[in-house]
Design a protein around this motif. Sequence first.
Motif, PDB file in Angstrom:
ATOM      1  N   CYS A  81       0.858  -1.192   0.000  1.00 43.37           N
ATOM      2  CA  CYS A  81       0.000   0.000   0.000  1.00 43.37           C
ATOM      3  C   CYS A  81       0.889   1.235   0.000  1.00 43.37           C
ATOM      4  CB  CYS A  81      -0.917   0.015   1.219  1.00 43.37           C
ATOM      5  SG  CYS A  81      -2.145  -1.304   1.236  1.00 43.37           S
ATOM      6  N   ILE A  82       0.531   2.197  -0.829  1.00 46.35           N
ATOM      7  CA  ILE A  82       1.262   3.469  -0.916  1.00 46.35           C
ATOM      8  C   ILE A  82       0.267   4.579  -0.602  1.00 46.35           C
ATOM      9  CG2 ILE A  82       2.563   5.020  -2.409  1.00 46.35           C
ATOM     10  CD1 ILE A  82       4.067   2.450  -1.834  1.00 46.35           C
ATOM     11  N   CYS A  83       0.445   5.211   0.534  1.00 44.88           N
ATOM     12  CA  CYS A  83      -0.500   6.236   1.000  1.00 44.88           C
ATOM     13  C   CYS A  83       0.197   7.594   1.050  1.00 44.88           C
ATOM     14  CB  CYS A  83      -1.043   5.860   2.374  1.00 44.88           C
ATOM     15  SG  CYS A  83      -1.954   4.300   2.364  1.00 44.88           S
ATOM     16  N   VAL A  84      -0.345   8.540   0.301  1.00 50.14           N
ATOM     17  CA  VAL A  84       0.313   9.825   0.096  1.00 50.14           C
ATOM     18  C   VAL A  84      -0.342  10.923   0.947  1.00 50.14           C
ATOM     19  CG1 VAL A  84       0.975  11.546  -1.627  1.00 50.14           C
ATOM     20  CG2 VAL A  84       0.900   9.121  -2.249  1.00 50.14           C
ATOM     21  N   VAL A 100      -2.572   7.826  -9.628  1.00 48.46           N
ATOM     22  CA  VAL A 100      -2.067   8.743  -8.605  1.00 48.46           C
ATOM     23  C   VAL A 100      -0.566   8.819  -8.821  1.00 48.46           C
ATOM     24  CG1 VAL A 100      -1.764   9.164  -6.146  1.00 48.46           C
ATOM     25  CG2 VAL A 100      -3.905   8.170  -6.980  1.00 48.46           C
ATOM     26  N   VAL A 101      -0.078  10.011  -9.126  1.00 44.56           N
ATOM     27  CA  VAL A 101       1.324  10.197  -9.485  1.00 44.56           C
ATOM     28  C   VAL A 101       2.080  10.855  -8.332  1.00 44.56           C
ATOM     29  CG1 VAL A 101       2.906  11.272 -11.131  1.00 44.56           C
ATOM     30  CG2 VAL A 101       0.709  10.373 -11.921  1.00 44.56           C
ATOM     31  N   ILE A 102       3.236  10.298  -8.006  1.00 49.76           N
ATOM     32  CA  ILE A 102       4.075  10.824  -6.932  1.00 49.76           C
ATOM     33  C   ILE A 102       4.693  12.163  -7.362  1.00 49.76           C
ATOM     34  CG2 ILE A 102       6.124  10.397  -5.514  1.00 49.76           C
ATOM     35  CD1 ILE A 102       3.796   8.547  -4.838  1.00 49.76           C
ATOM     36  N   LYS A 103       4.692  13.116  -6.427  1.00 50.08           N
ATOM     37  CA  LYS A 103       5.266  14.439  -6.696  1.00 50.08           C
ATOM     38  C   LYS A 103       6.365  14.765  -5.688  1.00 50.08           C
ATOM     39  CE  LYS A 103       1.395  16.710  -6.212  1.00 50.08           C
ATOM     40  NZ  LYS A 103       0.533  15.579  -5.821  1.00 50.08           N
ATOM     41  N   GLU A 104       7.256  15.656  -6.094  1.00 49.74           N
ATOM     42  CA  GLU A 104       8.300  16.151  -5.198  1.00 49.74           C
ATOM     43  C   GLU A 104       7.643  16.748  -3.947  1.00 49.74           C
ATOM     44  OE1 GLU A 104      12.572  17.013  -4.704  1.00 49.74           O
ATOM     45  OE2 GLU A 104      11.498  15.957  -6.297  1.00 49.74           O
ATOM     46  N   GLY A 105       8.151  16.382  -2.779  1.00 52.79           N
ATOM     47  CA  GLY A 105       7.637  16.915  -1.523  1.00 52.79           C
ATOM     48  C   GLY A 105       6.512  16.106  -0.909  1.00 52.79           C
ATOM     49  N   ASP A 106       6.006  15.091  -1.625  1.00 51.03           N
ATOM     50  CA  ASP A 106       4.948  14.240  -1.064  1.00 51.03           C
ATOM     51  C   ASP A 106       5.473  13.458   0.142  1.00 51.03           C
ATOM     52  OD1 ASP A 106       2.860  14.889  -2.742  1.00 51.03           O
ATOM     53  OD2 ASP A 106       3.166  13.194  -4.113  1.00 51.03           O
ATOM     54  N   LEU A 107       4.639  13.373   1.182  1.00 50.20           N
ATOM     55  CA  LEU A 107       4.916  12.473   2.301  1.00 50.20           C
ATOM     56  C   LEU A 107       4.272  11.135   1.950  1.00 50.20           C
ATOM     57  CD1 LEU A 107       4.766  13.075   6.077  1.00 50.20           C
ATOM     58  CD2 LEU A 107       3.446  11.214   5.100  1.00 50.20           C
ATOM     59  N   VAL A 108       5.078  10.088   1.851  1.00 48.59           N
ATOM     60  CA  VAL A 108       4.599   8.799   1.355  1.00 48.59           C
ATOM     61  C   VAL A 108       4.816   7.716   2.396  1.00 48.59           C
ATOM     62  CG1 VAL A 108       4.827   7.048  -0.458  1.00 48.59           C
ATOM     63  CG2 VAL A 108       5.082   9.481  -1.029  1.00 48.59           C
ATOM     64  N   LYS A 109       3.739   7.004   2.707  1.00 49.65           N
ATOM     65  CA  LYS A 109       3.795   5.871   3.622  1.00 49.65           C
ATOM     66  C   LYS A 109       3.755   4.575   2.813  1.00 49.65           C
ATOM     67  CE  LYS A 109       0.276   7.867   5.335  1.00 49.65           C
ATOM     68  NZ  LYS A 109       0.579   9.196   4.741  1.00 49.65           N
ATOM     69  N   ILE A 110       4.682   3.677   3.108  1.00 52.27           N
ATOM     70  CA  ILE A 110       4.762   2.374   2.436  1.00 52.27           C
ATOM     71  C   ILE A 110       4.453   1.301   3.474  1.00 52.27           C
ATOM     72  CG2 ILE A 110       6.244   0.782   1.163  1.00 52.27           C
ATOM     73  CD1 ILE A 110       8.061   3.333   0.660  1.00 52.27           C
ATOM     74  N   THR A 126       7.908   5.662   6.355  1.00 52.18           N
ATOM     75  CA  THR A 126       7.531   6.956   5.788  1.00 52.18           C
ATOM     76  C   THR A 126       8.743   7.660   5.207  1.00 52.18           C
ATOM     77  OG1 THR A 126       5.673   7.279   7.311  1.00 52.18           O
ATOM     78  CG2 THR A 126       6.613   9.250   6.317  1.00 52.18           C
ATOM     79  N   ILE A 127       8.562   8.223   4.003  1.00 53.02           N
ATOM     80  CA  ILE A 127       9.595   9.050   3.392  1.00 53.02           C
ATOM     81  C   ILE A 127       8.951  10.336   2.874  1.00 53.02           C
ATOM     82  CG2 ILE A 127      10.978   7.061   2.694  1.00 53.02           C
ATOM     83  CD1 ILE A 127      10.011   7.550  -0.187  1.00 53.02           C
ATOM     84  N   VAL A 128       9.770  11.335   2.635  1.00 50.51           N
ATOM     85  CA  VAL A 128       9.333  12.539   1.936  1.00 50.51           C
ATOM     86  C   VAL A 128      10.130  12.616   0.643  1.00 50.51           C
ATOM     87  CG1 VAL A 128       9.232  15.053   1.949  1.00 50.51           C
ATOM     88  CG2 VAL A 128       8.610  13.767   4.003  1.00 50.51           C
TER      89      VAL A 128
END
Length: 393
Positions: A81-84, A100-110, A126-128
């Motif tokens: 699961c990828i939760c933005v 759903v496309v990842i963008k610079e600065g998104d906080l992403v939970k894997i 979690t990464i940013v």
Amino acid sequence: MADLYDSDDEELTIENDAVLTKYKTAGEISNLVLKAVINEVVPGANVIDICSFGDKMILDETAKHYKKDKQLKKGIAFPTCICVNEIVCHFSPLRSDANVVIKEGDLVKIELGVHIDGYAGVVGHTIVVGSSAENPVTGPIADAVVAAHNCAEAALRLIKAGNTNQQITDTIQKITDAFNTKTLEGMLSYEIKRYQTEGATDKQIVLNPSEAQKKEIKSMEFAVHEVYAMDVFVTTGGGKMKEADASTTVHKRSDETYLLKMKASRAFFSEVCNRFTMMPFTLRAFEDEKKAKMGLKECVTHELLHPYPVQQDADGKEVAQFKYTVLVVPNGNIRINGGLFDPSLFKSEHKIEDKEVLALLAQSANRKAGGKKKKKKAKSAAEEAKSEAAATN
């Protein structure tokens, strides 16, 4: 449908070397996949491609173990699961869903899980996107991530025989207060067992209990040879969640029984039982998505399957998550996955000042360092999964 094992039989614990090895193997694979998935979370990447990549790699890696035992089940214990940003959990889209496309600065939970013979290692990180030591994340997002990391680390040091769930709840409250954040209300961590990744136990940890949970959740002590999935969600919002405007794609088989009427439903449920046992799964795993949706409806209506709705922060604030699986052993505990946080990527203006909490966090914790061989293995496995996932999408 016949169960995989007789629940009346005495269940083996991690005191058994074979069980311990299966948990550790699941943990190693989950971290291997997690590291590879982190590398896929880049600007321009589609969430569905990342999820497909993670699931494919789990199947590829688990297939390399216990090859001689043809009856042993292994694979996905929780789909990738990828939760933005404000999305909390369970977002694992289908091919028919909007990109759903990842963008610079998104906080992403894997979040993902691996099991070997029903013994699971579940993990979340979690990464940013775009953060670096030269350009660390600051502000409320940094506060949430650093708080969540410290909460997870404090809990790890408290999940030991003789300690209680209330000790964790109280300690985490002090940490979130220090960072002007909150844990999400009602989110639970559980003792897990074979083919049971949540819920089937009174041994629960709730970090921010609702009024109802304050009356229901029992005080309990951790005991030797237990296994826990510790899950921490932290937000700079008010700590409430609501269901997101996204389709539910993750489900899990329940203990209910019902004689399904539709042929499509019977075929679908039979495939669920054979392929996924009692573990959560995503509809994306089915070759014919339309047919799977037809079979799903009757199964959910009659509670043969438990849905995992996508949740989001009620205030629209970003949410950070850290999750790991920990084994309680006589001399402390063993964390079998997680532990990938890089403190150089985040700079919070807040800090912990409580002396008891600082002393707790200063204690050593179990960590495993990966060698060069493991890094090379992760890279080649990731490249293989990526090319095969691309071919199927």
